[in-house]
Design a protein around this motif. Structure first.
Motif, PDB file in Angstrom:
ATOM      1  N   ALA A   1       2.237   1.631  -3.459  1.00 13.84           N
ATOM      2  CA  ALA A   1       1.182   2.061  -4.372  1.00 13.84           C
ATOM      3  C   ALA A   1       0.869   3.543  -4.177  1.00 13.84           C
ATOM      4  O   ALA A   1       0.614   4.270  -5.147  1.00 13.84           O
ATOM      5  CB  ALA A   1      -0.079   1.217  -4.151  1.00 13.84           C
TER       6      ALA A   1
ATOM      7  N   ARG B   1      -5.956   4.029  -8.703  1.00 15.44           N
ATOM      8  CA  ARG B   1      -5.864   3.069  -7.620  1.00 15.44           C
ATOM      9  C   ARG B   1      -5.479   1.672  -8.106  1.00 15.44           C
ATOM     10  O   ARG B   1      -4.559   1.044  -7.628  1.00 15.44           O
ATOM     11  CB  ARG B   1      -7.232   3.013  -6.918  1.00 15.44           C
ATOM     12  CG  ARG B   1      -7.223   2.336  -5.574  1.00 15.44           C
ATOM     13  CD  ARG B   1      -8.578   2.464  -4.925  1.00 15.44           C
ATOM     14  NE  ARG B   1      -8.803   3.804  -4.406  1.00 15.44           N
ATOM     15  CZ  ARG B   1      -8.449   4.178  -3.165  1.00 15.44           C
ATOM     16  NH1 ARG B   1      -7.873   3.324  -2.374  1.00 15.44           N
ATOM     17  NH2 ARG B   1      -8.683   5.393  -2.738  1.00 15.44           N
ATOM     18  N   ARG B   2      -6.216   1.196  -9.111  1.00 16.29           N
ATOM     19  CA  ARG B   2      -5.990  -0.147  -9.651  1.00 16.29           C
ATOM     20  C   ARG B   2      -4.620  -0.273 -10.300  1.00 16.29           C
ATOM     21  O   ARG B   2      -3.857  -1.198 -10.019  1.00 16.29           O
ATOM     22  CB  ARG B   2      -7.052  -0.429 -10.731  1.00 16.29           C
ATOM     23  CG  ARG B   2      -8.151  -1.367 -10.257  1.00 16.29           C
ATOM     24  CD  ARG B   2      -8.280  -2.534 -11.148  1.00 16.29           C
ATOM     25  NE  ARG B   2      -7.651  -3.752 -10.696  1.00 16.29           N
ATOM     26  CZ  ARG B   2      -8.276  -4.661  -9.972  1.00 16.29           C
ATOM     27  NH1 ARG B   2      -9.480  -4.431  -9.492  1.00 16.29           N
ATOM     28  NH2 ARG B   2      -7.687  -5.793  -9.719  1.00 16.29           N
TER      29      ARG B   2
ATOM     30  N   ALA C   1       0.834  -1.198   0.000  1.00 24.56           N
ATOM     31  CA  ALA C   1       0.000   0.000   0.000  1.00 24.56           C
ATOM     32  C   ALA C   1       0.874   1.255   0.000  1.00 24.56           C
ATOM     33  O   ALA C   1       0.542   2.258  -0.648  1.00 24.56           O
ATOM     34  CB  ALA C   1      -0.921  -0.005   1.211  1.00 24.56           C
TER      35      ALA C   1
ATOM     36  N   ARG D   1      -1.764  -0.367  -7.954  1.00 27.14           N
ATOM     37  CA  ARG D   1      -1.643  -1.649  -7.289  1.00 27.14           C
ATOM     38  C   ARG D   1      -0.921  -2.661  -8.182  1.00 27.14           C
ATOM     39  O   ARG D   1       0.027  -3.326  -7.767  1.00 27.14           O
ATOM     40  CB  ARG D   1      -3.049  -2.148  -6.961  1.00 27.14           C
ATOM     41  CG  ARG D   1      -3.063  -3.291  -6.005  1.00 27.14           C
ATOM     42  CD  ARG D   1      -4.406  -3.997  -6.016  1.00 27.14           C
ATOM     43  NE  ARG D   1      -4.140  -5.375  -5.688  1.00 27.14           N
ATOM     44  CZ  ARG D   1      -3.994  -5.796  -4.438  1.00 27.14           C
ATOM     45  NH1 ARG D   1      -4.134  -4.956  -3.440  1.00 27.14           N
ATOM     46  NH2 ARG D   1      -3.705  -7.058  -4.191  1.00 27.14           N
TER      47      ARG D   1
ATOM     48  N   TYR E   1       3.213  -7.796  -1.091  1.00 30.42           N
ATOM     49  CA  TYR E   1       2.399  -6.586  -1.182  1.00 30.42           C
ATOM     50  C   TYR E   1       1.530  -6.427   0.063  1.00 30.42           C
ATOM     51  O   TYR E   1       1.362  -5.342   0.598  1.00 30.42           O
ATOM     52  CB  TYR E   1       1.507  -6.662  -2.426  1.00 30.42           C
ATOM     53  CG  TYR E   1       0.703  -5.411  -2.670  1.00 30.42           C
ATOM     54  CD1 TYR E   1       1.160  -4.416  -3.528  1.00 30.42           C
ATOM     55  CD2 TYR E   1      -0.527  -5.219  -2.039  1.00 30.42           C
ATOM     56  CE1 TYR E   1       0.428  -3.267  -3.749  1.00 30.42           C
ATOM     57  CE2 TYR E   1      -1.261  -4.071  -2.239  1.00 30.42           C
ATOM     58  CZ  TYR E   1      -0.779  -3.095  -3.100  1.00 30.42           C
ATOM     59  OH  TYR E   1      -1.496  -1.956  -3.309  1.00 30.42           O
ATOM     60  N   ARG E   2       0.980  -7.544   0.547  1.00 30.36           N
ATOM     61  CA  ARG E   2       0.058  -7.487   1.683  1.00 30.36           C
ATOM     62  C   ARG E   2       0.771  -7.479   3.037  1.00 30.36           C
ATOM     63  O   ARG E   2       0.141  -7.279   4.065  1.00 30.36           O
ATOM     64  CB  ARG E   2      -0.887  -8.705   1.640  1.00 30.36           C
ATOM     65  CG  ARG E   2      -1.928  -8.657   0.549  1.00 30.36           C
ATOM     66  CD  ARG E   2      -2.965  -9.746   0.775  1.00 30.36           C
ATOM     67  NE  ARG E   2      -2.363 -11.062   0.888  1.00 30.36           N
ATOM     68  CZ  ARG E   2      -2.106 -11.859  -0.156  1.00 30.36           C
ATOM     69  NH1 ARG E   2      -2.412 -11.470  -1.373  1.00 30.36           N
ATOM     70  NH2 ARG E   2      -1.547 -13.040   0.027  1.00 30.36           N
TER      71      ARG E   2
END
Lengths: 283, 269, 283
Positions: free
Chosen positions: B109, B120-121, B106, B124, B143-144
């Motif tokens: 991004a 946004r997309r 995040a 990501r 990423y998470r």
């Protein structure tokens, strides 16, 4: 052959409690002879510091045994352990003297700790490591990094050790100071016949100090041999990567592609739980 | 000429901390700066980025030109087009540059949305792509993840991804591999060299270790006590150092490093 | 001491406390009249040449009662702090050094003390053990012990895990030596600060307890007890409560001032150097 000064056999150590308990060392063998200098190389999580700390009784062994100068130390507890430590046979030098010396005690107080008639012996010990005895009245925060580490070495030497364990003793120092402290360690050990167990993550700064090397990887010694063998002709893939990764000034060394291949091999082995066996290269 | 620094100096009060530093760096080239703590190498970097600590200032004669623009004349608004956009930077302690309570993906991004203006997309997707480019296995998972779940080497790769996310022309790496294990350090250095070869990024690599710099750089300058004491092509400096300080750095390696054994082997034939 | 006196607050606090200490030591001897002697002809009289501060509701000389009561008031406060010191500092040090069981138990006990309502607990204690000064001060000591416990533990905890302590252990130091040599010097400054501030607090509590008639029973004079009686006759003698209240406020204020001065003084390390230098210069 006479009994080695330090003999570690089949040593397994588990740390943590309850669910968090993990085995850090899975049966390690290691010896250091009298007056011999042995390097223990390993990266973060390899268990190298755990091994050193277990030798001096800061962790308990789950299996295996450790003998120092003929004394079985794995079974020592309480008063007998303290008596063994006070005998000064094994001394330990930590990485960062700013942390291993009490900031509120003078250099002289730290060096002479627990020593009867400390005064003149502290001065001798400071001279032995190349420090002006006048520095005894300074606090650790008031001397340079190199002087601090010399003071920590003096604290070890005053006990008259037969085995010196150094855990990354020069990592906290600048390049120029590093060489001086290494020179000092090598000289002290060879002149006094002290066995040295030198622990480091960086082969690049240890190779010149040690007679033999053991490479620790995820709690196992994956390769051991004379320093020359291990450095000049490494056989285990991890050792090859480790040596190929060490930055050097001679332009030699491994190409990026070669390193990438070794990484792929090692990660394939570890991600399949070792189903790609890499073996051990131990004499 | 991408970066040209002339007569850079840093002062605080009446004290001069750095003086007379000249640097030149072409597109796609790599320059190494070597020095101990206190040598002025980090202040030089910070001067180029316009982020000197409070109380410190550059001398009047200092010139920092980037792609023809005088960076010293920029105001805060003007800097936005350069710092973080055309000039990326990574430092020693990656964890302190990330918010511990936000997933690393995040954060990457967000940089892409602000700096590159992606939606946004798209931000990501691009972030996952960048993480994959950094050699991180399973980028969607990384990423998470939160900073504390990643190792130092992985965090530094995330930070490099952040630094190059806006496709800068120059990347400044100040002791970026110092806190890492040897094999991880080599991995990150290899990554930087790959990026340079692939994208034509210019690298300014700062380290206390001459060998680290020599591994990646074409040109090297050695700093000590706020001044440049040696400069030249990496190979030349290593083969024939002119300053005693540089010699002592090389000497440390040949006496205690693995070079000792390679040299002995070479001498034996 | 030297750095306490470096600031104005420190100087004033020490001066005030010195005067009050003299009062406590010699106050009863200085009293011009018998503090218990009732003069039915002069009840609630104003200041006069014979009674400088007037007389109370039973015709007793107020100045004499204040002086006579100073010893008891102050000694009671000091006693409570002493009890708190022992009950707070000792368990705190043990909790850091004697392992997890002692740590868990002592933490829970201290948490329980913290939740107890002050005055209710003191009343309950005197009801249980009988109404007397010793019992009341024991109760107050127990109640302020968690303050000492917390401060001591906070100062001792980082030291217990410090590497220089590990180094001392490796040199064969016993837990007692570690405590004396490394932990105690780090704990003393923090404990000194809270001693001063909790001394102030306990004087307030002693006063509020005697105000309630707990601990010290009439006719024995104390500052808090006098304050309580004087308040009842506020209409007849409006300035009456002022003098005992001023004494209580001055003592508590001076204690807090001393605590501030102790806390804000320059750090121990440079101060220590300076002392060493001064000693060196004077010899």
């Amino acid at each position: 052959m006479a009994e080695p000064l330090l003999e570690v056999a089949g040593l397994a150590v588990a740390l943590g409690r309850g669910r968090g308990r993990r085995e850090i060392l899975h049966g390690v063998d290691l010896t250091v002879g009298a007056g011999e200098s042995v390097g223990l190389i390993g990266e973060t999580g390899s268990g190298k510091s755990t091994l050193a700390r277990t030798v001096v009784g800061l962790h308990r062994a789950a299996r295996g045994r450790i003998r120092v100068a003929g004394t079985e130390v794995t079974s020592l507890r309480g008063r007998r352990l303290r008596a063994f430590r006070r005998s000064g046979v094994v001394q330990y030098v930590f990485q960062d003297p700013l942390r291993s010396l009490d900031p509120d005690l003078t250099v002289g107080e730290s060096v002479g700790f627990g020593i009867p008639d400390a005064g003149s012996r502290v001065a001798d010990a400071l001279r032995l490591v190349g420090l002006d005895p006048a520095l005894a009245s300074r606090l650790p925060g008031e001397v340079s990094g190199g002087q601090r580490q010399r003071a920590a070495i003096a604290r070890a030497m005053i006990a008259g050790p037969r085995l010196l364990i150094c855990d990354e003793p020069v990592s906290a120092l600048d390049a120029a100071t590093r060489v001086q402290v290494l020179d000092l360690l090598v000289a002290l050990c060879s002149e006094n016949g002290i066995g040295l167990l030198y622990i480091s993550h960086d082969l690049g700064s240890v190779a010149g100090v040690t007679d033999r090397l053991a490479v620790l990887h995820h709690g196992d010694v994956v390769e051991a041999g004379t320093t020359e063998q291990v450095v000049a002709a490494p056989r285990h893939p991890y050792t090859r990567l480790l040596i190929g990764s060490a930055p050097t000034v001679d332009g030699g060394g491994m190409s990026r592609t070669e390193r990438a291949e070794l990484r792929a091999l090692l990660s394939a082995s570890s991600s399949t739980g070792g189903s790609v066996p890499l073996g051990k290269v131990v004499p | 000429m991408l970066l040209r620094v002339r007569d850079l100096s840093v002062h605080t009060g009446d004290t001069t901390l750095v003086s007379g530093v000249d640097l030149r760096l072409d597109r796609g080239a790599t320059l190494g700066v070597v020095g101990e703590s206190g040598s002025g190498k980090s202040l030089t970097c910070r001067s180029i980025l316009g982020i000197l600590p409070p109380g410190l200032r550059n001398g009047d004669g200092t010139v920092v030109e980037f792609d023809g623009t005088d960076l010293r004349g920029l105001d805060e608004r003007g800097w936005r087009e350069y710092r973080g956009t055309r000039i990326g930077a990574v430092f020693q302690d990656p964890a302190s540059y990330l918010n511990p309570s936000i997933g690393v993906g995040a954060q990457l991004a967000e940089v892409l949305r602000v700096r590159v203006g992606l939606g946004r997309r798209a931000a990501r997707d691009r972030a996952v792509e960048l993480l994959a480019d950094m050699g991180l296995r399973d980028p969607a998972r990384v990423y998470r993840q939160y900073p504390f779940e990643l190792s130092g080497g992985m965090l530094q790769r995330v930070l490099i991804a952040v630094a190059i996310s806006a496709e800068p022309d120059l990347l400044i790496a100040d002791e970026a591999t110092t806190a890492l294990d040897v094999t991880v350090q080599a991995e990150v250095l290899d990554l930087l060299a790959d990026l340079r070869d692939r994208t034509g990024l210019a690298l300014l690599l700062v380290s206390h270790d001459l060998a680290v710099v020599a591994q990646v750089c074409d040109e090297v300058i050695v700093m000590r006590d706020g001044a440049v004491v040696e400069r030249g092509r990496a190979g030349d400096v290593l083969a024939a150092p002119s300053h005693p300080y540089t010699r002592s750095l090389i000497d440390a390696h040949t006496r205690y490093g693995i070079e000792k054994f390679r040299l002995e082997e070479a001498q034996r034939g | 001491m030297r750095r306490v006196l470096a600031g104005r607050v420190g100087v004033v606090s020490v001066a005030v406390l010195a005067v009050i200490a003299l009062l406590a030591a010699f106050g009863p001897l200085l009293a011009p009249h018998d503090p218990l002697l009732q003069d039915p002809r002069a009840i609630l009289a104003g200041p006069s040449a014979q009674h400088w501060l007037g007389t109370d509701n039973l015709g007793r000389d107020v100045l004499s009662r204040l002086l006579a009561g100073s010893t008891l008031s102050l000694v009671a406060g000091v006693e409570a702090v002493a009890v708190g010191l022992v009950l707070g500092v000792v368990p705190a040090l043990l909790s850091v050094h004697l392992g997890r069981v002692v740590e868990w138990v002592s933490l829970r006990v201290m948490e329980t003390f913290v939740t107890l309502p002050f005055l209710v607990f003191a009343v309950a204690m005197t009801a249980l053990l009988g109404n007397g000064l010793q019992q009341a001060m024991l109760a107050v000591g127990i109640l302020i012990a968690p303050g000492f416990y917390r401060v001591t533990r906070a100062a001792a905890l980082p030291v217990a895990t410090a590497q220089y302590v590990e180094a001392a252990v490796l040199a064969g130091a016993s837990p007692w030596t570690v405590l004396r040599r490394h932990v105690w010097p780090k704990v003393v400054p923090a404990v000194a600060v809270s001693t001063a501030s909790l001394l102030g607090a306990s004087l307030v509590i002693v006063s509020s307890l005697t105000f309630l008639g707990i601990g010290i029973t009439p006719p024995t004079p104390t500052w808090g007890g006098m304050l309580a009686t004087d308040l009842q006759y506020l209409y007849q003698r409006p300035f009456g409560p002022f003098v005992p209240a001023a004494l209580i406020v001055a003592t508590v204020g001076a204690c807090n001032g001393l605590a501030d001065a102790l806390r804000d003084g320059p750090s121990r390390r440079p101060a220590r150097r300076k002392v060493v230098a001064d000693v060196a210069a004077s010899t």
